[in-house]
Design a protein around this motif. Structure first.
Motif, PDB file in Angstrom:
ATOM      1  N   ALA A 187      37.650  52.646  33.004  1.00  0.00           N
ATOM      2  CA  ALA A 187      38.826  53.646  32.961  1.00  0.00           C
ATOM      3  C   ALA A 187      40.028  52.737  33.251  1.00  0.00           C
ATOM      4  CB  ALA A 187      38.561  54.485  34.212  1.00  0.00           C
ATOM      5  N   ASN A 188      40.032  51.709  33.951  1.00  0.00           N
ATOM      6  CA  ASN A 188      41.069  50.834  34.434  1.00  0.00           C
ATOM      7  C   ASN A 188      40.422  49.581  34.482  1.00  0.00           C
ATOM      8  OD1 ASN A 188      40.670  51.097  37.076  1.00  0.00           O
ATOM      9  ND2 ASN A 188      41.682  52.918  37.117  1.00  0.00           N
ATOM     10  N   GLN A 189      41.298  48.440  35.126  1.00  0.00           N
ATOM     11  CA  GLN A 189      40.917  47.124  35.397  1.00  0.00           C
ATOM     12  C   GLN A 189      39.901  47.174  36.768  1.00  0.00           C
ATOM     13  OE1 GLN A 189      43.920  44.419  36.335  1.00  0.00           O
ATOM     14  NE2 GLN A 189      44.736  45.708  38.082  1.00  0.00           N
ATOM     15  N   ASN A 190      40.116  47.984  37.398  1.00  0.00           N
ATOM     16  CA  ASN A 190      39.207  48.183  38.534  1.00  0.00           C
ATOM     17  C   ASN A 190      37.917  49.112  38.560  1.00  0.00           C
ATOM     18  OD1 ASN A 190      42.254  48.343  39.899  1.00  0.00           O
ATOM     19  ND2 ASN A 190      41.093  46.789  40.672  1.00  0.00           N
ATOM     20  N   TYR A 228      33.194  49.179  41.076  1.00  0.00           N
ATOM     21  CA  TYR A 228      34.540  48.976  41.348  1.00  0.00           C
ATOM     22  C   TYR A 228      34.739  47.351  41.593  1.00  0.00           C
ATOM     23  CZ  TYR A 228      38.918  48.735  44.156  1.00  0.00           C
ATOM     24  OH  TYR A 228      40.092  48.470  44.797  1.00  0.00           O
ATOM     25  N   LEU A 229      35.862  46.940  41.031  1.00  0.00           N
ATOM     26  CA  LEU A 229      36.120  45.405  41.100  1.00  0.00           C
ATOM     27  C   LEU A 229      37.485  45.223  41.708  1.00  0.00           C
ATOM     28  CD1 LEU A 229      35.317  42.578  40.476  1.00  0.00           C
ATOM     29  CD2 LEU A 229      36.577  42.801  37.951  1.00  0.00           C
ATOM     30  N   THR A 230      37.608  44.690  42.852  1.00  0.00           N
ATOM     31  CA  THR A 230      38.895  44.329  43.332  1.00  0.00           C
ATOM     32  C   THR A 230      39.835  43.748  42.413  1.00  0.00           C
ATOM     33  OG1 THR A 230      38.186  42.255  44.451  1.00  0.00           O
ATOM     34  CG2 THR A 230      37.933  44.501  45.822  1.00  0.00           C
ATOM     35  N   ASP A 231      41.133  43.842  42.912  1.00  0.00           N
ATOM     36  CA  ASP A 231      42.255  43.253  41.972  1.00  0.00           C
ATOM     37  C   ASP A 231      42.194  41.780  41.825  1.00  0.00           C
ATOM     38  OD1 ASP A 231      43.526  45.885  41.310  1.00  0.00           O
ATOM     39  OD2 ASP A 231      44.585  45.457  43.096  1.00  0.00           O
ATOM     40  N   ASP A 232      41.700  41.026  43.003  1.00  0.00           N
ATOM     41  CA  ASP A 232      41.508  39.469  42.675  1.00  0.00           C
ATOM     42  C   ASP A 232      40.203  39.320  42.160  1.00  0.00           C
ATOM     43  OD1 ASP A 232      39.515  40.163  44.733  1.00  0.00           O
ATOM     44  OD2 ASP A 232      40.604  38.960  46.102  1.00  0.00           O
ATOM     45  N   LYS A 233      39.207  40.218  41.714  1.00  0.00           N
ATOM     46  CA  LYS A 233      37.867  39.985  40.791  1.00  0.00           C
ATOM     47  C   LYS A 233      36.920  39.138  41.843  1.00  0.00           C
ATOM     48  CE  LYS A 233      40.140  40.553  36.425  1.00  0.00           C
ATOM     49  NZ  LYS A 233      40.303  40.120  35.204  1.00  0.00           N
TER      50      LYS A 233
END
Length: 300
Positions: free
Chosen positions: A223-226, A263-268
């Motif tokens: 859906a998006n980067q997260n 779900y993956l946090t912004d800092d990966k």
């Protein structure tokens, strides 16, 4: 008055069904693969993951028929450590897994046949994944995973229900990740599992198990980067057991459906996966009526 001759076939079917209770592994692929597990991280990356499962079973079943209105409750916590290296230019992941679980059976007649409860550490698992194809530009990956299960877990030969299995196991998984466009990704994971003998099964008998096969697939949507969402299915075949050279004719032959999100946090560096699943059908053994799983992974 009850007829003892009529009860004998039921007892034989129940014995065959309960022979699948070794390690509670006969109802699903031996190596539980989650979406994106066959995505290779950068060389030098270390991961630490915690898995938590709650599974509710019913049965047992024999040849598609429900023998008893039994219930089995299983809670599992597993720790997994992984590290990515490079061998001959190919990404390789090394992994070790340590599970713990507690399991309870009801009602009393079924508990007498299986064992009322089992809890403790499961068998240690050591494995490695090598990628035959790792195309980061196209997003297509093909990996091969080997996993060895060592008989180190808690085991009680007086009952069928156990956490450890008192035998070695070895699995070989293939993993294929293929982007389909518009954020949709397809994954296919076949598995073959081989089993060593348990020479101390329920009173000193010898239990053997034939090769088992599984095929898992996922369809992921980014859906998006997260956030990602996935649905999947799994088919299990083979894995019949033999007790003291007597075939039990008890292949699980079950299929299941899964639905989840990642779900993956912004800092990966932090990843969370939530999944629900259930068996759609089962021929022998216990049917998973509901499964809730949560995995947290820290990426260093």
């Amino acid at each position: 008055m009850s007829n003892p001759e009529m009860k004998m076939p039921i007892r034989r079917h129940l014995a065959a069904a309960t022979a699948l209770m070794l390690g509670l592994s006969a109802n699903a692929a031996v190596n539980d693969v989650l979406p994106a597990d066959f995505f290779p991280l950068a060389t030098g990356t270390t991961t630490f993951a915690v898995y938590a499962y709650n599974r509710q079973f019913s049965g047992p079943y024999s040849h598609g028929n429900k023998l008893l209105d039994g219930e089995l409750s299983s809670q599992i916590v597993a720790l997994r450590a992984g590290h990515f290296i490079e061998v001959a230019g190919m990404p390789v992941s090394l992994v070790a897994v340590l599970p713990w679980s507690q399991n309870a059976v009801s009602p009393t007649p079924l508990a007498r046949a299986l064992g009322e409860e089992a809890r403790g550490l499961g068998d240690l698992r050591f494995g490695a994944t090598g990628w035959l194809l790792a195309n980061r530009e196209s997003g297509e990956y093909i990996g091969l995973t080997s996993l060895l299960f060592v008989p180190s877990g808690d085991y009680d030969s007086r009952q069928a229900l156990n956490v450890g299995e008192n035998r070695y196991k070895f699995t070989l998984n293939g993993g294929w990740i293929k982007p389909l466009g518009s954020g949709v990704i397809f994954e296919l994971v076949p598995e073959v599992a081989w089993f060593g003998d348990n020479t101390d099964y329920v009173g000193g008998r010898t239990l053997k198990q034939k090769t088992a096969y599984a095929l898992s697939s996922h369809l992921r949507y980014r859906a998006n980067q997260n956030w990602q969402f996935h649905l999947g299915s799994q088919i299990n075949r083979g894995g019949e057991t033999r007790i003291n050279a007597v075939d039990q004719h008890n292949a699980p032959d079950n299929s299941r459906a899964v639905l989840g999100t990642t779900y993956l946090t912004d800092d990966k560096s932090h990843q969370f996966i939530f999944r629900v699943a259930r068996d759609l059908e089962v021929k022998n053994g216990f049917k998973i009526n509901s499964e809730i799983m949560l995995r947290y992974m820290k990426i260093f």
